[in-house]
Design a protein around this motif. Structure first.
Motif, PDB file in Angstrom:
ATOM      1  N   PHE A   1      -5.692 -32.763 -21.816  1.00 27.98           N
ATOM      2  CA  PHE A   1      -5.388 -31.336 -21.778  1.00 27.98           C
ATOM      3  C   PHE A   1      -4.071 -31.066 -21.057  1.00 27.98           C
ATOM      4  CE2 PHE A   1      -9.918 -31.312 -22.612  1.00 27.98           C
ATOM      5  CZ  PHE A   1     -10.043 -30.282 -23.534  1.00 27.98           C
ATOM      6  N   GLU A   2      -3.388 -30.028 -21.497  1.00 25.14           N
ATOM      7  CA  GLU A   2      -2.175 -29.575 -20.843  1.00 25.14           C
ATOM      8  C   GLU A   2      -2.534 -28.878 -19.525  1.00 25.14           C
ATOM      9  OE1 GLU A   2       1.426 -29.463 -22.859  1.00 25.14           O
ATOM     10  OE2 GLU A   2       0.163 -31.272 -22.739  1.00 25.14           O
ATOM     11  N   GLU A   3      -1.569 -28.826 -18.615  1.00 22.78           N
ATOM     12  CA  GLU A   3      -1.788 -28.102 -17.372  1.00 22.78           C
ATOM     13  C   GLU A   3      -2.134 -26.645 -17.689  1.00 22.78           C
ATOM     14  OE1 GLU A   3       1.160 -28.447 -14.365  1.00 22.78           O
ATOM     15  OE2 GLU A   3       1.508 -30.583 -14.755  1.00 22.78           O
ATOM     16  N   GLY A   4      -3.080 -26.116 -17.002  1.00 21.98           N
ATOM     17  CA  GLY A   4      -3.553 -24.767 -17.292  1.00 21.98           C
ATOM     18  C   GLY A   4      -4.853 -24.789 -18.081  1.00 21.98           C
ATOM     19  N   PHE A   5      -5.160 -25.943 -18.699  1.00 22.98           N
ATOM     20  CA  PHE A   5      -6.404 -26.083 -19.466  1.00 22.98           C
ATOM     21  C   PHE A   5      -7.238 -27.247 -18.951  1.00 22.98           C
ATOM     22  CE2 PHE A   5      -3.339 -24.008 -22.257  1.00 22.98           C
ATOM     23  CZ  PHE A   5      -4.057 -22.909 -22.681  1.00 22.98           C
ATOM     24  N   ARG A   6      -6.846 -27.795 -17.815  1.00 24.30           N
ATOM     25  CA  ARG A   6      -7.560 -28.936 -17.239  1.00 24.30           C
ATOM     26  C   ARG A   6      -8.709 -28.453 -16.361  1.00 24.30           C
ATOM     27  NH1 ARG A   6      -2.126 -32.575 -15.820  1.00 24.30           N
ATOM     28  NH2 ARG A   6      -1.595 -32.982 -18.016  1.00 24.30           N
ATOM     29  N   ASN A   7      -9.636 -27.821 -17.015  1.00 24.21           N
ATOM     30  CA  ASN A   7     -10.772 -27.216 -16.319  1.00 24.21           C
ATOM     31  C   ASN A   7     -12.053 -27.797 -16.901  1.00 24.21           C
ATOM     32  OD1 ASN A   7     -12.848 -25.461 -15.400  1.00 24.21           O
ATOM     33  ND2 ASN A   7     -11.352 -23.826 -15.082  1.00 24.21           N
ATOM     34  N   ALA A   8     -12.839 -28.452 -16.075  1.00 26.24           N
ATOM     35  CA  ALA A   8     -14.068 -29.084 -16.544  1.00 26.24           C
ATOM     36  C   ALA A   8     -15.040 -28.088 -17.151  1.00 26.24           C
ATOM     37  CB  ALA A   8     -14.728 -29.845 -15.390  1.00 26.24           C
ATOM     38  N   ASP A   9     -14.984 -26.825 -16.691  1.00 26.54           N
ATOM     39  CA  ASP A   9     -15.887 -25.819 -17.235  1.00 26.54           C
ATOM     40  C   ASP A   9     -15.631 -25.574 -18.724  1.00 26.54           C
ATOM     41  OD1 ASP A   9     -17.209 -25.441 -14.855  1.00 26.54           O
ATOM     42  OD2 ASP A   9     -15.966 -23.737 -14.238  1.00 26.54           O
ATOM     43  N   ALA A  10     -14.404 -25.834 -19.181  1.00 27.65           N
ATOM     44  CA  ALA A  10     -14.056 -25.568 -20.580  1.00 27.65           C
ATOM     45  C   ALA A  10     -14.751 -26.524 -21.546  1.00 27.65           C
ATOM     46  CB  ALA A  10     -12.540 -25.649 -20.765  1.00 27.65           C
ATOM     47  N   VAL A  11     -15.227 -27.664 -21.042  1.00 30.63           N
ATOM     48  CA  VAL A  11     -15.914 -28.627 -21.917  1.00 30.63           C
ATOM     49  C   VAL A  11     -17.391 -28.754 -21.541  1.00 30.63           C
ATOM     50  CG1 VAL A  11     -13.810 -29.915 -22.416  1.00 30.63           C
ATOM     51  CG2 VAL A  11     -15.210 -30.579 -20.454  1.00 30.63           C
ATOM     52  N   ARG A  12     -17.868 -27.833 -20.743  1.00 29.13           N
ATOM     53  CA  ARG A  12     -19.285 -27.859 -20.365  1.00 29.13           C
ATOM     54  C   ARG A  12     -20.170 -27.751 -21.604  1.00 29.13           C
ATOM     55  NH1 ARG A  12     -21.168 -23.112 -16.608  1.00 29.13           N
ATOM     56  NH2 ARG A  12     -19.475 -23.973 -15.324  1.00 29.13           N
ATOM     57  N   GLY A  13     -21.071 -28.689 -21.792  1.00 32.03           N
ATOM     58  CA  GLY A  13     -21.966 -28.705 -22.955  1.00 32.03           C
ATOM     59  C   GLY A  13     -21.430 -29.503 -24.118  1.00 32.03           C
ATOM     60  N   LEU A  14     -20.145 -29.855 -24.104  1.00 37.22           N
ATOM     61  CA  LEU A  14     -19.564 -30.594 -25.229  1.00 37.22           C
ATOM     62  C   LEU A  14     -20.119 -32.007 -25.320  1.00 37.22           C
ATOM     63  CD1 LEU A  14     -17.477 -30.201 -27.519  1.00 37.22           C
ATOM     64  CD2 LEU A  14     -15.766 -31.233 -25.999  1.00 37.22           C
ATOM     65  N   GLU A  15     -20.571 -32.554 -24.194  1.00 33.34           N
ATOM     66  CA  GLU A  15     -21.074 -33.932 -24.185  1.00 33.34           C
ATOM     67  C   GLU A  15     -22.298 -34.118 -25.078  1.00 33.34           C
ATOM     68  OE1 GLU A  15     -23.321 -31.639 -21.145  1.00 33.34           O
ATOM     69  OE2 GLU A  15     -21.187 -31.859 -21.620  1.00 33.34           O
ATOM     70  N   GLY A  16     -22.945 -33.039 -25.462  1.00 30.25           N
ATOM     71  CA  GLY A  16     -24.125 -33.145 -26.310  1.00 30.25           C
ATOM     72  C   GLY A  16     -23.817 -33.272 -27.789  1.00 30.25           C
ATOM     73  N   PHE A  17     -22.554 -33.168 -28.169  1.00 29.82           N
ATOM     74  CA  PHE A  17     -22.158 -33.262 -29.579  1.00 29.82           C
ATOM     75  C   PHE A  17     -21.578 -34.646 -29.861  1.00 29.82           C
ATOM     76  CE2 PHE A  17     -22.018 -28.797 -28.494  1.00 29.82           C
ATOM     77  CZ  PHE A  17     -22.615 -28.190 -29.602  1.00 29.82           C
TER      78      PHE A  17
END
Length: 224
Positions: free
Chosen positions: A36-52
């Motif tokens: 991710f680019e700086e400004g989008f390096r937030n773990a909350d943005a991929v919360r739940g993605l690990e299930g796909f």
């Protein structure tokens, strides 16, 4: 005009276009990372993605951006000799140079400096390709096994037998060998090139692979 934000870039073994698989998923063993680019390096943005298991990438053909466009293009699958409507192809030369790929999500790493890094396989993107969006693949609505493939159903789907001398294969990092073999078996040459004496060079990661193709057999000549 609509502004599109680059949210991430991919790290892949392809520093140039030659050799990139023609579609995503064709070489399942190809490994890549989405950073991710700086400004989008937030773990909350991929919360739940690990299930796909799979995700969609919406990205830019950054080497094919043009001011003009053509209503027809020459698909490589047809040897570059026949024209099709641009919207009946996945050509990079489009009114908007947007690509769409479905890749397998192998895992999510939380890096102390880069934030969440997505490890994916089967990508068909050059190294550094800008990514505009990421969406989960939903089997219940995204999968259509009965779908017709149009003119691509009649195009040639061929695999080459790869002759890779062990002493040359040993020069390739072990973790990249499966992906490289898959790329070579898929015949990275343009379809209109048939000269069995021509030596092709494929840059893959930190190596340059020299090979020839005769009939249905690809022979690696050197790894530099």
């Amino acid at each position: 005009m609509i502004e599109m934000k680059i949210i991430a870039r991919i790290r892949s073994p392809f520093p140039e276009k030659f050799g990139v698989p023609r579609q995503s998923g064709l070489v399942e063993s190809l490994q890549a990372q989405i950073v991710f680019e700086e400004g989008f390096r937030n773990a909350d943005a991929v919360r739940g993605l690990e299930g796909f298991s799979h995700i969609w990438l919406i990205w830019q053909f950054s080497r094919a951006v043009r001011e003009t466009w053509s209503p027809t293009v020459r698909p490589p699958r047809l040897g570059g000799n026949e024209r099709m409507g641009v919207f009946a192809t996945r050509s990079p030369f489009r009114p908007n140079a947007i690509g769409l790929s479905c890749v397998k999500l192998e895992g999510i790493e939380l890096d102390s400096r880069l934030g969440p890094v997505l490890h994916v396989s089967g990508a068909d993107l050059m190294d550094g390709t800008p990514i505009f969006d990421i969406k989960p693949y939903l089997p219940y609505c995204d999968s259509h096994p009965e779908a017709a493939g149009g003119w691509t159903d009649e195009a040639e789907h061929r695999r080459l037998q790869v002759m890779f001398p062990p002493e040359l294969l040993a020069k390739v990092p072990e973790g990249q060998r499966g992906g490289l073999l898959g790329v070579l078996a898929g015949d990275p040459r343009p379809r209109y090139q048939k000269d069995p004496k021509r030596v092709y060079g494929l840059r893959f990661g930190d190596v340059n692979v020299k090979f020839t193709v005769s009939g249905a057999e690809l022979t690696v000549q050197a790894v530099e």
